[in-house]
Write a protein that holds these residues in place. Structure first.
Motif, PDB file in Angstrom:
ATOM      1  N   LYS A  15      22.540  -5.663 -72.120  1.00 15.55           N
ATOM      2  CA  LYS A  15      22.716  -7.417 -72.981  1.00 15.55           C
ATOM      3  C   LYS A  15      23.065  -7.259 -74.299  1.00 15.55           C
ATOM      4  N   GLU A  16      22.380  -6.166 -74.883  1.00 14.43           N
ATOM      5  CA  GLU A  16      22.859  -6.198 -76.857  1.00 14.43           C
ATOM      6  C   GLU A  16      24.231  -5.788 -77.410  1.00 14.43           C
ATOM      7  N   MET A  17      24.430  -4.785 -75.783  1.00 13.65           N
ATOM      8  CA  MET A  17      25.469  -3.989 -77.080  1.00 13.65           C
ATOM      9  C   MET A  17      27.242  -4.480 -76.309  1.00 13.65           C
ATOM     10  N   LEU A  18      26.750  -5.430 -75.606  1.00 11.52           N
ATOM     11  CA  LEU A  18      28.217  -6.327 -75.080  1.00 11.52           C
ATOM     12  C   LEU A  18      29.449  -6.738 -76.377  1.00 11.52           C
ATOM     13  N   GLY A  19      28.063  -8.030 -76.928  1.00  2.74           N
ATOM     14  CA  GLY A  19      28.598  -8.106 -77.971  1.00  2.74           C
ATOM     15  C   GLY A  19      29.815  -6.936 -79.743  1.00  2.74           C
ATOM     16  N   SER A  20      29.303  -5.479 -79.356  1.00  4.02           N
ATOM     17  CA  SER A  20      29.910  -4.707 -80.438  1.00  4.02           C
ATOM     18  C   SER A  20      30.952  -3.606 -79.244  1.00  4.02           C
ATOM     19  N   ARG A  21      31.551  -4.608 -78.773  1.00  6.98           N
ATOM     20  CA  ARG A  21      32.496  -3.528 -77.132  1.00  6.98           C
ATOM     21  C   ARG A  21      33.478  -2.619 -78.389  1.00  6.98           C
ATOM     22  N   GLY A  81      29.272  12.742 -77.458  1.00  2.34           N
ATOM     23  CA  GLY A  81      29.839  14.013 -76.177  1.00  2.34           C
ATOM     24  C   GLY A  81      30.811  13.076 -75.400  1.00  2.34           C
ATOM     25  N   GLN A  82      30.333  11.773 -74.644  1.00  2.92           N
ATOM     26  CA  GLN A  82      31.357  11.893 -73.614  1.00  2.92           C
ATOM     27  C   GLN A  82      32.597  10.570 -73.580  1.00  2.92           C
ATOM     28  N   ASP A  83      33.528  10.852 -72.601  1.00  2.85           N
ATOM     29  CA  ASP A  83      34.771  10.177 -72.386  1.00  2.85           C
ATOM     30  C   ASP A  83      34.312   7.903 -72.398  1.00  2.85           C
ATOM     31  N   PRO A  84      34.961   7.847 -73.802  1.00  2.00           N
ATOM     32  CA  PRO A  84      34.563   6.625 -73.849  1.00  2.00           C
ATOM     33  C   PRO A  84      35.502   5.800 -72.876  1.00  2.00           C
ATOM     34  N   LYS A  85      36.065   6.154 -72.128  1.00  2.00           N
ATOM     35  CA  LYS A  85      36.314   4.938 -71.206  1.00  2.00           C
ATOM     36  C   LYS A  85      35.814   5.365 -69.577  1.00  2.00           C
ATOM     37  N   ALA A  86      34.603   6.263 -69.835  1.00  4.28           N
ATOM     38  CA  ALA A  86      34.157   6.164 -68.443  1.00  4.28           C
ATOM     39  C   ALA A  86      32.155   5.513 -68.923  1.00  4.28           C
ATOM     40  N   PHE A  87      32.650   6.027 -70.337  1.00  3.40           N
ATOM     41  CA  PHE A  87      30.862   5.206 -70.851  1.00  3.40           C
ATOM     42  C   PHE A  87      30.961   3.747 -71.236  1.00  3.40           C
ATOM     43  N   ALA A  88      32.532   3.323 -71.300  1.00  4.38           N
ATOM     44  CA  ALA A  88      32.697   1.587 -71.423  1.00  4.38           C
ATOM     45  C   ALA A  88      32.392   1.432 -69.977  1.00  4.38           C
ATOM     46  N   GLU A  89      32.863   2.005 -68.861  1.00  3.37           N
ATOM     47  CA  GLU A  89      32.677   1.521 -67.206  1.00  3.37           C
ATOM     48  C   GLU A  89      31.505   1.579 -66.938  1.00  3.37           C
ATOM     49  N   ARG A  90      30.772   2.553 -67.492  1.00  3.36           N
ATOM     50  CA  ARG A  90      29.090   2.410 -67.034  1.00  3.36           C
ATOM     51  C   ARG A  90      28.153   1.354 -68.188  1.00  3.36           C
ATOM     52  N   ILE A  91      28.717   1.017 -69.350  1.00  4.30           N
ATOM     53  CA  ILE A  91      28.332   0.110 -69.688  1.00  4.30           C
ATOM     54  C   ILE A  91      28.062  -1.736 -69.290  1.00  4.30           C
ATOM     55  N   GLU A  92      30.058  -1.066 -68.822  1.00  6.18           N
ATOM     56  CA  GLU A  92      29.648  -2.766 -67.943  1.00  6.18           C
ATOM     57  C   GLU A  92      29.418  -2.722 -66.625  1.00  6.18           C
ATOM     58  N   GLN A  93      29.171  -1.769 -65.624  1.00  8.25           N
ATOM     59  CA  GLN A  93      28.191  -1.910 -63.990  1.00  8.25           C
ATOM     60  C   GLN A  93      26.761  -1.984 -64.388  1.00  8.25           C
ATOM     61  N   LYS A 115      24.382   3.012 -86.249  1.00  6.39           N
ATOM     62  CA  LYS A 115      23.716   1.818 -86.073  1.00  6.39           C
ATOM     63  C   LYS A 115      24.135   0.206 -84.860  1.00  6.39           C
ATOM     64  N   VAL A 116      25.346   1.049 -84.309  1.00  9.02           N
ATOM     65  CA  VAL A 116      25.314  -0.130 -82.649  1.00  9.02           C
ATOM     66  C   VAL A 116      23.768  -0.731 -82.269  1.00  9.02           C
ATOM     67  N   PRO A 117      24.555  -2.114 -82.640  1.00 10.88           N
ATOM     68  CA  PRO A 117      23.384  -2.564 -81.516  1.00 10.88           C
ATOM     69  C   PRO A 117      23.111  -2.519 -80.407  1.00 10.88           C
ATOM     70  N   GLY A 118      21.945  -2.750 -79.788  1.00  9.33           N
ATOM     71  CA  GLY A 118      21.674  -2.168 -78.487  1.00  9.33           C
ATOM     72  C   GLY A 118      21.204  -0.577 -78.345  1.00  9.33           C
ATOM     73  N   VAL A 119      21.025  -0.183 -79.679  1.00  8.69           N
ATOM     74  CA  VAL A 119      21.050   1.545 -78.953  1.00  8.69           C
ATOM     75  C   VAL A 119      19.598   2.034 -79.938  1.00  8.69           C
ATOM     76  N   TYR A 120      18.383   3.184 -79.094  1.00  2.61           N
ATOM     77  CA  TYR A 120      17.693   3.351 -79.122  1.00  2.61           C
ATOM     78  C   TYR A 120      16.893   4.325 -79.171  1.00  2.61           C
ATOM     79  N   SER A 121      15.915   4.898 -79.386  1.00  2.00           N
ATOM     80  CA  SER A 121      16.576   6.206 -79.482  1.00  2.00           C
ATOM     81  C   SER A 121      14.364   5.929 -79.191  1.00  2.00           C
ATOM     82  N   ILE A 122      13.414   6.990 -78.448  1.00  2.00           N
ATOM     83  CA  ILE A 122      12.572   8.595 -77.545  1.00  2.00           C
ATOM     84  C   ILE A 122      12.154   8.981 -78.537  1.00  2.00           C
ATOM     85  N   GLU A 123      10.600   8.861 -78.949  1.00  2.00           N
ATOM     86  CA  GLU A 123      10.318  10.620 -79.020  1.00  2.00           C
ATOM     87  C   GLU A 123       9.717  11.538 -77.674  1.00  2.00           C
TER      88      GLU A 123
END
Length: 575
Positions: free
Chosen positions: A84-90, A101-113, A138-146
């Protein structure tokens, strides 16, 4: 106030009084919340901004008996996103996808779905450096877990023993699963302040410290494990075999010093893993052990008091008819009449059957049961099989004969190694263990010491006699053992598979003071031959030779002066 013309002036006064009371109550509540009892509002505010973040706890270290690491936990970074947060920074998705290291097109489809979700894993198990390089965008909506990930330094060599964990760091196979509660850590908690977007404002405090898992020291000796793995692999290649297992046991302590299986797999990279390669065949596969059971039938004969090693049996003409069933000797014996040792050396089914008819199937069954065949080993290993040791209300000749020379029952390689360790330990059975033993456990005398000592001498002749299994001999040491060749039962049908055999050898050494019992099982050799003395015995000889030297055990088959030099060297310890 004078209410002119009011019919009920008292009602108006009552309403005013009630309103005054309500105003007073509200005023008091405001003062109470802000001055007297201000913790309530503070708690409500904290509930909307204060969060507890889990502190990951790494699993306990798994080592071999000498402290060599077999399984370690390394810190990794898992990246997740709030779609939801990432939709504003397509416009930044393609850069993020390339960084992952992922395909941009497949990555975008995954976020949309998954745009209606607030949590989505992007990638798990990155190194801290890789994770930081992605977060730098620093892409909005991307976070990390240890998190922590398991790494296995010995790789395929100890895969079947140690096992592996899943993506959530929970044990799924082997020791990792059997001792999961011991190895698993307890996560801690860290209190932080976050804004409404989930961004970290301040790290407040640690409310609960993470508790790492406990260290586990196995009985496995990594040096012996490498040796067993190498020789077993070479044997499969040389003989064109389908699979194989090797188990090595310390006869004094019951510790499993090595357990190798082929084929194997790399637990650090399971992308192309074949399910068949995951089987710990030494504990899971059951089979008819063939002639390797004759020493226990012979032990029953000696224990009965009706037989002694010098007694003889007529085995001519090499076959014995029991109704419609014919017992045959596979190889030609060295004479018409054999003593008890000769029956073992020549592996005579006819001679063993005649002895079994005299002592009865029940006595043979009792000895086999006492040495652990058909019984739970107590190791608690996931998926371990118990096998089958049949007991009949009426022991007919056919059942008695087949049991005496190793058919009609099923065992595992671990059970066989334990059984032979009983003979090597003077008839005393000690429980098996996969963890390092700090003291010699109390054992149980299940075979008389005199019978066990006699069997040791007879099995030594099986290896060292002119017609013995010379391929199992170890330079500088006296060893004992028995070969076996068993036909493979047909899966899903009655009978045996044509031209399918298991080659076996079981033994122990050195004879001056037995320390190691070992079993070698080779499944379906297809090149040079299939007899146990031809296929499995050389593996036993090579591994036993290396193991005795690695354990710094003094030779007992040298000339007097050479033996004295060797004993002095053993006292000084390895260089």
């Amino acid at each position: 106030m004078k209410l002119e013309g009011a019919l009920y002036p008292w009602r108006f006064r009552l309403v005013l009084a009630l309103l005054a009371l309500m105003v007073g109550a509200i005023s008091w509540r405001i003062v109470d919340l802000h001055v007297v009892d201000h913790t309530f509002l503070q708690g409500q505010g904290d509930a909307r901004s204060m969060r507890h973040i889990p502190i990951p706890a790494h699993r306990g270290l798994i080592t071999d008996r000498n402290g060599e690491p077999l399984a370690v936990s390394t810190p990794v970074v898992t990246l997740w996103a709030n779609p939801k947060e990432m939709l504003g920074s397509r416009e930044r998705w393609s850069d993020l996808a390339r960084a992952l290291g992922q395909d941009p097109k497949a990555f975008a489809e995954r976020i949309e779905q998954n745009s209606n979700r607030e949590f989505l894993y992007l990638v798990r198990g990155l190194t801290p450096e890789q994770g930081q390089s992605v977060l730098q965008h620093k892409v909005p909506g991307v976070y990390s877990i240890e998190e922590f990930r398991r790494f296995y330094p010995a790789g395929e060599v100890t895969a079947h023993v140690v096992g592996f964990t899943d993506v959530d760091d929970r044990g799924r196979e082997g020791v990792e699963l059997a001792f999961d509660q011991w190895l698993a850590g307890v996560p801690g908690k860290r209190q932080v302040l976050k804004d409404r977007r989930g961004q970290l404002i301040r790290d407040v405090q640690v409310t609960k410290n993470a508790k790492p898992g406990k260290t586990l020291a196995l009985s496995i000796d990594l040096r012996l494990q490498y040796l067993a793995h190498r020789e077993l692999r070479n044997a499969l290649v040389e003989n064109g075999a389908k699979a194989g297992s090797l188990v090595m046991v310390d006869v004094k302590t019951g510790e499993i010093l090595a357990m190798a299986n082929q084929p194997t797999y790399n637990p650090n990279n399971r992308r192309n893993l074949q399910p068949a390669a995951m089987r710990n065949r030494a504990m899971i596969d059951v089979f008819e052990p063939g002639s390797t059971m004759k020493p226990f039938s012979m032990s029953a004969a000696l224990a009965s008091g009706r037989w002694k090693p010098s007694d003889t049996v007529e085995v001519w003409p090499g076959s014995l008819q029991i109704g419609r069933y014919t017992i045959k000797d596979v190889s030609k014996t060295e004479g018409r009449i054999l003593d008890l040792t000769g029956i073992l050396i020549n592996s005579s089914n006819v001679g063993m059957s005649k002895i079994a008819f005299d002592i009865g199937g029940e006595s043979i069954y009792n000895v086999m049961q006492q040495v652990g065949l058909g019984q739970d080993t107590g190791l608690g290993f996931p998926g371990e099989r118990v096998g089958n040791l049949p007991n009949y209300r009426e022991w007919r000749k056919a059942e008695t004969a087949t049991l005496s020379y190793g058919y009609g029952l099923s065992v595992t390689a671990v059970q066989m190694a334990h059984a032979y360790s009983v003979i090597a330990n003077g008839g005393r059975s000690v429980p098996l263990t996969m963890t390092r033993a700090d003291r010699v456990p109390d054992g149980t005398q299940v075979i008389s010491e005199d019978v066990a000592k006699t069997m040791q001498g007879m099995l030594q002749q099986v290896v060292e006699a002119p017609r013995g299994v010379f391929r199992a001999q170890v330079p500088g040491y006296h060893v004992a053992g028995k070969s076996g060749t068993a036909r493979k039962a047909t899966v899903g049908a009655v009978g045996y598979t044509q031209n399918a055999y298991r080659s076996l050898f079981a033994g122990f050494g050195p004879m001056s003071n037995p320390r190691i019992a070992m079993v070698v099982v080779i499944d379906e050799p297809s090149k040079a031959g299939y007899f146990g003395g031809l296929v499995s015995a050389p593996v036993f000889g090579k591994v036993m030779a290396g193991a005795l030297r690695l354990m710094n055990i003094a030779p007992d088959n040298l000339k007097a002066e050479e033996q004295a030099v060797a004993q002095n060297a053993a006292k000084k310890g390895p260089l």
